[in-house]
Design an enzyme around this catalytic site. Structure first.
Site, short mmCIF file in Angstrom:
data_model
loop_
_atom_site.label_atom_id
_atom_site.label_comp_id
_atom_site.label_asym_id
_atom_site.label_seq_id
_atom_site.Cartn_x
_atom_site.Cartn_y
_atom_site.Cartn_z
NE ARG A 48 -23.42 3.12 -67.41
CZ ARG A 48 -23.36 1.85 -67.01
NH1 ARG A 48 -24.13 1.46 -66.09
NH2 ARG A 48 -22.93 1.01 -67.84
CB THR A 96 -18.88 6.71 -68.44
OG1 THR A 96 -19.45 5.52 -69.03
CG2 THR A 96 -17.32 6.50 -68.16
CB ALA A 97 -20.55 2.30 -65.29
CB SER A 98 -16.98 1.55 -69.40
OG SER A 98 -16.50 0.86 -70.60
CG HIS A 99 -17.70 -3.09 -69.97
ND1 HIS A 99 -16.40 -2.26 -69.61
CD2 HIS A 99 -17.52 -4.09 -69.35
CE1 HIS A 99 -15.79 -2.73 -68.94
NE2 HIS A 99 -16.04 -3.87 -68.49
#
EC number: 5.4.2.8
Length: 157
Positions: A48, A96-99
């Protein structure tokens, strides 16, 4: 005291801007360092666009708390788990914000041996300290260091 809504049950996730920004990332790093008092941890971040700036602020907070930081750079959560265990350090944090959608970001936190930190294993304590934002003055003699490293070869093997 500001309520930080980015703290969830098992990790940290929030919309960029008011819920999660560089100031909040710094406070999370500082709170992690002040609460767990790790000697050394590993950090990294996903692809990201905001992960790198959040990671820099996070590392600054950790170092101000006296923690040495090993930055593995671009990584996935599983690489942070691997690096934490493989290097025998006191913890790890993946930005991280994953999904979640692209306007979000977050963090996954682990202790030594890559044990996840969640609401009942320290995340609420870190949240409280980050919300209070009443950290002791930074002691330059005690400030941690930052080192860029790679564990990719070991991880792939």
């Amino acid at each position: 005291m500001t309520q930080l809504t980015c703290f969830k049950a098992y990790d940290i996730r929030g919309e960029l801007g008011e819920e999660l920004n560089e100031d909040i990332a710094y406070r999370i790093g500082r709170a992690y360092g002040e609460f767990l008092k790790p000697g050394k941890i590993v950090v990294g971040g996903d692809v990201r666009l905001t992960s790198e700036s959040l990671n820099v602020a996070l590392a600054r907070g950790l170092m101000d708390a006296g923690t040495d930081v090993l930055d593995i750079g671009l990584s996935g959560t599983e690489e942070i788990y691997f690096a934490t265990f493989h290097l025998g350090v006191d913890g790890g944090i993946e930005v991280t914000a994953s999904h979640n959608p692209m306007n979000y970001n977050g963090m996954k936190l682990v202790r030594e041996n890559a044990k996840p930190i969640s609401g009942d294993t320290g995340l609420r304590d870190i949240q409280r300290l980050a919300e209070e934002n009443q950290f002791p003055p930074v002691d330059p003699a005690r400030r941690g260091t930052l080192r860029q490293i790679s564990v990719l070869k070991e991880y792939v093997d």
